[in-house]
Structure formats: C-alpha cells, structure tokens
Design a protein around this motif. Structure first.
Motif, PDB file in Angstrom:
ATOM      1  N   GLU A 140       2.517   1.786   7.251  1.00  0.00           N
ATOM      2  CA  GLU A 140       1.676   0.970   6.871  1.00  0.00           C
ATOM      3  C   GLU A 140       1.573  -0.463   7.044  1.00  0.00           C
ATOM      4  O   GLU A 140       2.738  -1.092   7.017  1.00  0.00           O
ATOM      5  CB  GLU A 140       1.954   0.939   4.898  1.00  0.00           C
ATOM      6  CG  GLU A 140       2.105   1.849   4.463  1.00  0.00           C
ATOM      7  CD  GLU A 140       0.269   2.694   4.012  1.00  0.00           C
ATOM      8  OE1 GLU A 140      -0.827   2.552   4.341  1.00  0.00           O
ATOM      9  OE2 GLU A 140       0.899   3.985   3.513  1.00  0.00           O
ATOM     10  N   VAL A 141       0.439  -1.539   7.181  1.00  0.00           N
ATOM     11  CA  VAL A 141       0.654  -2.342   7.896  1.00  0.00           C
ATOM     12  C   VAL A 141      -0.258  -3.604   6.925  1.00  0.00           C
ATOM     13  O   VAL A 141      -1.185  -3.150   6.379  1.00  0.00           O
ATOM     14  CB  VAL A 141      -0.252  -2.784   9.149  1.00  0.00           C
ATOM     15  CG1 VAL A 141       0.832  -4.119   9.741  1.00  0.00           C
ATOM     16  CG2 VAL A 141       0.198  -1.346  10.012  1.00  0.00           C
ATOM     17  N   VAL A 142       0.428  -4.447   6.443  1.00  0.00           N
ATOM     18  CA  VAL A 142      -0.543  -5.825   6.078  1.00  0.00           C
ATOM     19  C   VAL A 142       0.182  -6.887   6.890  1.00  0.00           C
ATOM     20  O   VAL A 142       1.112  -7.435   7.451  1.00  0.00           O
ATOM     21  CB  VAL A 142       0.680  -6.392   4.211  1.00  0.00           C
ATOM     22  CG1 VAL A 142       0.192  -7.827   4.219  1.00  0.00           C
ATOM     23  CG2 VAL A 142       1.127  -5.601   3.919  1.00  0.00           C
ATOM     24  N   HIS A 143      -1.079  -8.327   6.977  1.00  0.00           N
ATOM     25  CA  HIS A 143      -0.920  -9.159   8.102  1.00  0.00           C
ATOM     26  C   HIS A 143      -1.351 -10.286   7.246  1.00  0.00           C
ATOM     27  O   HIS A 143      -2.431 -10.322   5.885  1.00  0.00           O
ATOM     28  CB  HIS A 143      -2.214  -8.707   8.975  1.00  0.00           C
ATOM     29  CG  HIS A 143      -2.253  -8.052   9.884  1.00  0.00           C
ATOM     30  ND1 HIS A 143      -1.723  -8.053  11.018  1.00  0.00           N
ATOM     31  CD2 HIS A 143      -2.380  -6.810   9.749  1.00  0.00           C
ATOM     32  CE1 HIS A 143      -1.227  -6.531  11.643  1.00  0.00           C
ATOM     33  NE2 HIS A 143      -2.006  -5.836  11.041  1.00  0.00           N
ATOM     34  N   PRO A 149       0.808  -0.863   0.052  1.00  0.00           N
ATOM     35  CA  PRO A 149       0.659   0.721   0.016  1.00  0.00           C
ATOM     36  C   PRO A 149       0.542   1.140  -0.047  1.00  0.00           C
ATOM     37  O   PRO A 149       1.692   1.980   0.392  1.00  0.00           O
ATOM     38  CB  PRO A 149      -0.668  -0.191   1.323  1.00  0.00           C
ATOM     39  CG  PRO A 149       0.470  -0.921   2.091  1.00  0.00           C
ATOM     40  CD  PRO A 149       0.466  -1.818   1.477  1.00  0.00           C
ATOM     41  N   ASN A 150       0.724   2.146  -0.776  1.00  0.00           N
ATOM     42  CA  ASN A 150       0.644   3.399  -0.662  1.00  0.00           C
ATOM     43  C   ASN A 150       2.308   4.070  -1.033  1.00  0.00           C
ATOM     44  O   ASN A 150       3.143   4.110  -0.103  1.00  0.00           O
ATOM     45  CB  ASN A 150       0.597   4.358   0.795  1.00  0.00           C
ATOM     46  CG  ASN A 150      -0.929   4.255   0.885  1.00  0.00           C
ATOM     47  OD1 ASN A 150      -1.362   4.468  -0.326  1.00  0.00           O
ATOM     48  ND2 ASN A 150      -0.758   3.873   2.004  1.00  0.00           N
ATOM     49  N   VAL A 151       3.381   2.923  -1.553  1.00  0.00           N
ATOM     50  CA  VAL A 151       4.655   3.103  -2.085  1.00  0.00           C
ATOM     51  C   VAL A 151       4.852   3.794  -2.626  1.00  0.00           C
ATOM     52  O   VAL A 151       5.759   5.187  -1.708  1.00  0.00           O
ATOM     53  CB  VAL A 151       5.002   1.861  -3.402  1.00  0.00           C
ATOM     54  CG1 VAL A 151       6.354   1.915  -3.352  1.00  0.00           C
ATOM     55  CG2 VAL A 151       4.262   0.575  -2.574  1.00  0.00           C
ATOM     56  N   GLU A 152       3.876   5.056  -3.312  1.00  0.00           N
ATOM     57  CA  GLU A 152       4.504   6.034  -3.440  1.00  0.00           C
ATOM     58  C   GLU A 152       4.880   7.240  -2.286  1.00  0.00           C
ATOM     59  O   GLU A 152       5.434   8.461  -3.038  1.00  0.00           O
ATOM     60  CB  GLU A 152       3.979   6.784  -5.588  1.00  0.00           C
ATOM     61  CG  GLU A 152       2.221   7.372  -4.240  1.00  0.00           C
ATOM     62  CD  GLU A 152       1.377   5.728  -4.024  1.00  0.00           C
ATOM     63  OE1 GLU A 152       1.681   4.434  -3.966  1.00  0.00           O
ATOM     64  OE2 GLU A 152      -0.270   5.664  -3.872  1.00  0.00           O
ATOM     65  N   GLU A 153       3.911   7.340  -1.520  1.00  0.00           N
ATOM     66  CA  GLU A 153       4.103   8.004  -0.693  1.00  0.00           C
ATOM     67  C   GLU A 153       5.865   8.062   0.029  1.00  0.00           C
ATOM     68  O   GLU A 153       6.371   8.800   0.770  1.00  0.00           O
ATOM     69  CB  GLU A 153       3.139   8.005   0.703  1.00  0.00           C
ATOM     70  CG  GLU A 153       1.994   7.960  -0.209  1.00  0.00           C
ATOM     71  CD  GLU A 153       0.910   8.566   0.813  1.00  0.00           C
ATOM     72  OE1 GLU A 153       1.072   8.506   1.864  1.00  0.00           O
ATOM     73  OE2 GLU A 153      -0.090   8.338   0.340  1.00  0.00           O
ATOM     74  N   TYR A 154       6.387   6.984   0.109  1.00  0.00           N
ATOM     75  CA  TYR A 154       8.111   7.389   0.367  1.00  0.00           C
ATOM     76  C   TYR A 154       9.001   7.326  -0.423  1.00  0.00           C
ATOM     77  O   TYR A 154       8.595   7.043  -1.246  1.00  0.00           O
ATOM     78  CB  TYR A 154       8.097   6.019   1.623  1.00  0.00           C
ATOM     79  CG  TYR A 154       6.375   5.615   2.173  1.00  0.00           C
ATOM     80  CD1 TYR A 154       6.793   6.321   3.572  1.00  0.00           C
ATOM     81  CD2 TYR A 154       5.506   4.766   2.256  1.00  0.00           C
ATOM     82  CE1 TYR A 154       5.615   6.151   4.602  1.00  0.00           C
ATOM     83  CE2 TYR A 154       4.549   4.603   2.634  1.00  0.00           C
ATOM     84  CZ  TYR A 154       4.286   5.426   3.934  1.00  0.00           C
ATOM     85  OH  TYR A 154       4.068   4.997   5.683  1.00  0.00           O
ATOM     86  N   HIS A 186       7.125   0.484   5.765  1.00  0.00           N
ATOM     87  CA  HIS A 186       5.899  -1.330   5.389  1.00  0.00           C
ATOM     88  C   HIS A 186       5.941  -2.891   6.727  1.00  0.00           C
ATOM     89  O   HIS A 186       7.408  -2.926   6.795  1.00  0.00           O
ATOM     90  CB  HIS A 186       5.532  -1.644   4.536  1.00  0.00           C
ATOM     91  CG  HIS A 186       5.581  -0.516   3.729  1.00  0.00           C
ATOM     92  ND1 HIS A 186       4.124  -0.714   2.766  1.00  0.00           N
ATOM     93  CD2 HIS A 186       5.773   0.187   2.870  1.00  0.00           C
ATOM     94  CE1 HIS A 186       4.103   0.537   2.077  1.00  0.00           C
ATOM     95  NE2 HIS A 186       5.312   0.891   2.151  1.00  0.00           N
ATOM     96  N   ILE A 187       4.890  -2.387   7.652  1.00  0.00           N
ATOM     97  CA  ILE A 187       5.422  -3.653   8.333  1.00  0.00           C
ATOM     98  C   ILE A 187       4.159  -4.698   8.162  1.00  0.00           C
ATOM     99  O   ILE A 187       3.271  -4.322   7.295  1.00  0.00           O
ATOM    100  CB  ILE A 187       4.430  -3.774   9.966  1.00  0.00           C
ATOM    101  CG1 ILE A 187       5.315  -2.101  10.387  1.00  0.00           C
ATOM    102  CG2 ILE A 187       4.664  -4.128  10.846  1.00  0.00           C
ATOM    103  CD1 ILE A 187       4.480  -1.701  11.976  1.00  0.00           C
ATOM    104  N   ILE A 188       4.731  -5.929   7.606  1.00  0.00           N
ATOM    105  CA  ILE A 188       4.722  -7.344   7.498  1.00  0.00           C
ATOM    106  C   ILE A 188       4.700  -8.136   8.314  1.00  0.00           C
ATOM    107  O   ILE A 188       5.615  -8.443   8.675  1.00  0.00           O
ATOM    108  CB  ILE A 188       5.421  -7.472   6.120  1.00  0.00           C
ATOM    109  CG1 ILE A 188       4.997  -6.342   4.465  1.00  0.00           C
ATOM    110  CG2 ILE A 188       4.162  -8.678   5.650  1.00  0.00           C
ATOM    111  CD1 ILE A 188       6.003  -6.275   4.006  1.00  0.00           C
ATOM    112  N   ARG A 189       3.122  -8.706   8.520  1.00  0.00           N
ATOM    113  CA  ARG A 189       3.684 -10.055   9.582  1.00  0.00           C
ATOM    114  C   ARG A 189       2.005 -10.307   9.463  1.00  0.00           C
ATOM    115  O   ARG A 189       0.948 -10.053   9.783  1.00  0.00           O
ATOM    116  CB  ARG A 189       3.994  -9.064  11.475  1.00  0.00           C
ATOM    117  CG  ARG A 189       2.625  -7.613  11.706  1.00  0.00           C
ATOM    118  CD  ARG A 189       3.028  -6.682  12.886  1.00  0.00           C
ATOM    119  NE  ARG A 189       1.910  -5.546  13.679  1.00  0.00           N
ATOM    120  CZ  ARG A 189       2.599  -4.971  13.764  1.00  0.00           C
ATOM    121  NH1 ARG A 189       3.418  -5.067  15.290  1.00  0.00           N
ATOM    122  NH2 ARG A 189       1.967  -4.519  14.586  1.00  0.00           N
TER     123      ARG A 189
END
Length: 512
Positions: free
Chosen positions: A268-271, A36-41, A241-244
């Motif tokens: 940003e978080v991805v679960h 998500p929202n990669v373009e913001e970083y 980006h937190i992926i967990r």
RNA sequence: GCUCCAGUGGAGUAGCGGCCAAACUCACGGCCCUCUCACGGCCGAGCCCCCGGUUCGAAUCCGGGCUGGAGCACCA
C-alpha cells in the motif's frame, strides 16, 4: 472547577463514564488518518528510507514522526533503511548514518531493524539476473540524450531486443567493472509507449566510478537506482505500507513493472506533500546548510539559526513537540507550511509546568540594560521559583547598591515601577527609590511589573537565538543550573542552559 | 509540451450527499485572571477556487475551467 478536579469528581460519581471520556481522548490523539487495508495484513510493516548525505533538517522529521506514530498506533514494525546507492551526486556522509539514528531517537522512536543498501549489492545483482531471465531487463549503451529522444517519441532503442545471453554477459561485465561511467546501463523493460513518458524503460543499474565512502562498499562500481533497489528491498523486508513524498509518486508505478515480472504484490502506498517551515532565513536544504556550515557562516549543524533537528534539540525543544506538530500536518498530498509556532506551542505545553523561572536583562542594540542605584528598600527580592508551585521555594536575589533594568522598562522620571519579587520603586531621574506600596498599585495605578537583576551580583549571559546572539545579565542563581536544564527567563522566554564558561553562561533560546 | 496529484478561515487538519450559515489545533484581536509579554479562562474576527450539471437537497458526486504542486535524470 479545573480539568483535573472535574475528572476526579467524575471518577467518584460515574467511573464508567470517565473511562469512556478517556478512551475518546485517546482517539483524539490519533490524528493521523487510517492506513489503507490494514486488516489485510498480520502486521503493519513500514520503512523509513533516509539518504545519509548529511544530518537532518526539520523537514526530515516528518518521516520518522509519521511512520513512528503509525508504528505506535498499529503496534507495527519499522525499518530504517539507508538508501545510499549513489556514491557521487548524493554522496553519503559517513557521520550521517549515526546522526540520523540519533535524531530518530531524539524524536522518541527506535527502528526495529537498520539496513544499509550499500551492504546489499549482491542481493540486487541477483534479482537483476532473475529479471533478465524473465525478459524484464536489457543492457543499453545508448547515449543518454539519444535514448531520451527515442523514449519521448515512444520508440524502442536497438538494444531492447537483445537476446538474454548477451544481456547477461554485458550485465556481468558491468558488475565486474569493465565499463566506464555512461557506457552501459541496465534498463527495466516497461512499456515504451506508455502514455506517461516518465515510466518508459527506466534505468535500474548504472556505473559509478567514484568509490563509495563506506569501506565495505568501496569496491562496487555497478550501482542500482533507487526505484530498483528500494522496490526489491521493500518486498524482501516484507514492507506492507510505503509512506513517502509526492516526488516519488511515479516511483510506485515504475516499481510495479518489476513486481509484475516477479509476481509480487505491491505494498500500500501513501504520499505526502512537501513541508515548508516559516521563521527561518536559512533555506531548509541539506546542501545549503552544508555550504553555510563549511563556509563558517553557521557555527555548525546545531547553530540556532539553522532549521535542523540538532538546532532545535540544542534549544531545548522536546522531540515529541516536533512529532506532534508533524503529525498534526497529516498526510495530505498538497504542500504544507509548518508554522514554528505550532512546535513552540506543543513544547511550551510540555515544559512550562516543570521549568524554573529566572530574571535576565537583555542588553540589546534597540534598548540596552540600564544600571541604577537603588535606595531605601529591603536587601533582597524573593520571587517564586515557579508561580504555580509555592512548594518549590523562592529565589534570593540580593539587590546590593543597585539594579539593572531593560531600558524599555524604565518609567518616566518621577513615575513608579514594580520590581517583580521585590517591591515598588520610583524613578528619580538619578536612580530608584523604594516606595512602600501594596501590589494593588500595579492594577489600580497601572504600575508596570518588570524583571530586574542586581547591578553587581549578576551573571553575564550569552543567549543564542534563531535571530542572532543577544548578551545580557541574569541573576546569579543561574550558576546553579547544569547544562541541559531548562529555564524560563520571565518576560523573555524559555531557554536551555548550554554551559558555563568563566564568568559567562551560554543559553539557547527556545521560544517565548 | 506530455503524465500524474491536489485545491475548506492567516497556517494546518477534519467533515466526503441532508445532522454543516461547517469542527479542531496554531496564529491573530479584545476582555478577565495574574507580582511574567508565560500558564489559565471567556469572547471575537475569518473558510467550502470558479462555472455548469446530477439531485427534493452538494463543501461533499460528475464535467469543464482556473490555480498550485510533482514527475518526464545513468539523484534520492
């Protein structure tokens, strides 16, 4: 026309279309959904945060596989942070730190930075002090059960409104080791009436009297909880980006309270859901495997029966095969079953072309090796080293006075069988007699093609498999292969040569 | 009990209002190729959890249900 050939033709006829085709192929390889929202970083920054309480099992591979693949896709940055803040119930295993980094390397990734939370206690303390200043935390001496009751009722405990001075004093006393376990904690002030009880005033620091196994951290007694520690560290290390796992779904919500006090932006978080793996009798749990290793039921973490990365590695399975299978699972929040066959298929694709062939006769309980005299034929068989690469040469397997077959391959008395790379023989009931026949008989008369080894000039083999050990005999060319080399035992499967003892070679079975 | 999340062939993933009687990977069955039960090729079976609603049109949106998962720890 094969794929290669087609590609070459296309390169001649329409080079630009080939480029197009290849860029499409590349996209196909990126099977993970967009973050998500990669373009913001400016840069995608991620961390894997293992608990070093033991070597990794197969499920642990998902974290480096997915995060590492995202790092490659976005040209990002990856931290490996050991969240080793519980010296007691999740007691770190000093060997595990390096074992885990080693496993990450096996999977083909390298962290840009490595941190240990247990080196960073003073950083957490200092943020705790800031949080207390903000009125975001309080020291609490409620017995656990009592607090839980009040919390569930949505009632604040009497300590919640302590003045800041007292909270500071008591927190410093916690840090100084003046309390014993259970006497005092530091809580983050969230919303005591929050509709989700899981989020109400959670613990940020508690006392653990058991010293941390790392010498550098052995003096500390006041330890942060994961939600506090990882929240602070994610911000300090610039994680975007937190992926967990879904087990930490509420964690983000808890940590947002802390972020809000400090005025920080939450990443940003991805679960993702849990991974189950089929094909193993041993449960995929660090503690279960540890028990079985300690009790001697497993030979070690790399026992082929264990669902560990060390085990797959010893069996000759490439790290990339595991990564691809994990990436294929995607990042959905539902729990998923990973079929080992998916890993095997990925692996087979990688090793088949370069792996030499050999014969090995299994001496199993359900149909052992049979030894038969052989007469009337050539002195030796010459099967190819690889069926699709004549240039790699042929093997030279002398038959001597007789050969061994797997009992299940033995034909009826009077019937013929084709010894692969040698020729046709007839089973007389006593032994085998060479028959001068063309290979066509295998098709026209349904003569089976089987593998074999010389009865005398062979090499004893121990083949370790996920389903237990199998002994057998292989052609003696096996001795020429060094440890770590891969072979395919024809009609049996792929193996990795583990080592040669006096008179016996040990191999680890990968897959068929 | 409270809170949150999810439900597409056997397993996994994609599709997220018309191009979808649904695509891909693995597994499975058959055939072909083959001096391997590997590799390769062809073919096949099999899926949108249920009920309502919105809409000209729903796998896709909404509501309810059902099922599964996660959290409610001084574990990570």
């Amino acid at each position: 026309m094969g794929q290669e050939e087609r590609r070459e033709r296309l390169a001649e006829l329409a080079p630009d279309q080939l480029d197009e085709l290849e860029s499409e192929d590349e996209e196909d390889d990126q099977r993970l959904p967009e973050l998500p929202n990669v373009e913001e970083y400016d840069q995608v920054r991620m961390r894997m945060a293992p608990n070093p309480n033991g070597p990794w099992h197969l499920g642990s591979a998902r974290m480096p596989a997915v995060i590492g693949t995202y790092k490659d896709i976005y040209d990002g940055w990856m931290l490996c942070r050991f969240d080793d803040t519980d010296p007691e119930t999740k007691r770190p295993d000093l060997d595990a730190y390096d074992q885990i980094l080693d496993a990450v390397g096996y999977l083909g990734f390298e962290p840009d930075e490595v941190l240990r939370a247990s080196d960073r206690l003073d950083i957490y303390y200092s943020h705790a002090r800031d949080l207390i200043d903000e009125g975001g935390a309080y020291t609490c001496s409620c017995p656990q059960a009592e607090f839980s009751e009040m919390k569930n009722a949505g009632e604040a405990c009497p300590h919640r409104d302590k003045d800041t001075e007292t909270v500071h004093e008591e927190f410093e006393a916690m840090v100084a080791g003046e309390y014993s376990e259970g006497e005092m904690v530091l809580r983050v002030k969230t919303d005591i009436k929050h509709k989700n009880p899981a989020l109400r005033d959670f613990v940020a620091f508690r006392i653990i009297e058991t010293p941390h196994p790392r010498e550098e951290a052995a003096e500390y007694r006041c330890w942060p909880m994961l939600d506090f520690q990882s929240g602070i560290d994610d911000h300090l290390t610039g994680v975007t980006h937190i992926i967990r796992g879904i087990d930490l779904q509420d964690s983000a919500k808890k940590q947002r309270f802390v972020y809000d006090y400090f005025g920080w932006e939450y990443p940003e978080v991805v679960h993702w859901g849990h991974v189950n793996v089929d094909g193993y009798d041993v449960a995929m749990s660090t503690s279960t495997i540890k028990e079985l290793v300690d009790s001697g039921e497993l030979d070690g973490w790399d026992d082929p029966r264990a669902p560990t990365l060390a085990s797959l590695r010893r069996r000759g399975i490439r790290g990339e095969a595991i990564v691809d299978a994990m990436v294929e699972l995607g990042t959905s929040t539902s729990n998923v079953d990973l079929a080992m066959s998916a890993i095997y298929s990925e692996n087979r694709e990688r090793i088949d072309d370069e792996t030499d062939r050999a014969f090995m006769i299994r001496d199993r309980d359900d149909g052992g090796a049979v030894e038969l005299p052989l007469s009337g034929g050539p002195d030796a068989g010459h099967p190819p080293i690889h069926p699709e690469h004549d240039d790699r040469g042929r093997r030279d397997i002398p038959v001597g006075a007789g050969v061994m077959l797997e009992a299940t391959d033995l034909p009826q008395e009077g019937e013929r069988v084709w010894l692969k790379g040698y020729g046709c023989v007839r089973y007389t009931g006593e032994g085998l007699e060479y028959v001068d026949a063309d290979i066509d008989v295998t098709r026209e008369d349904d003569v089976a093609i089987v593998h074999w080894v010389p009865a005398e000039d062979n090499r004893e083999v121990l083949m370790r498999t996920p389903d237990g050990d199998v002994t057998g005999y292989a052609e003696s060319t096996l001795e020429a292969y060094e440890a770590d080399e891969l072979l395919q035992f024809e009609r049996v499967g792929f193996v990795r040569v583990d080592g040669h003892d006096d008179g016996r070679t040990t191999v680890y079975f990968a897959h068929n």
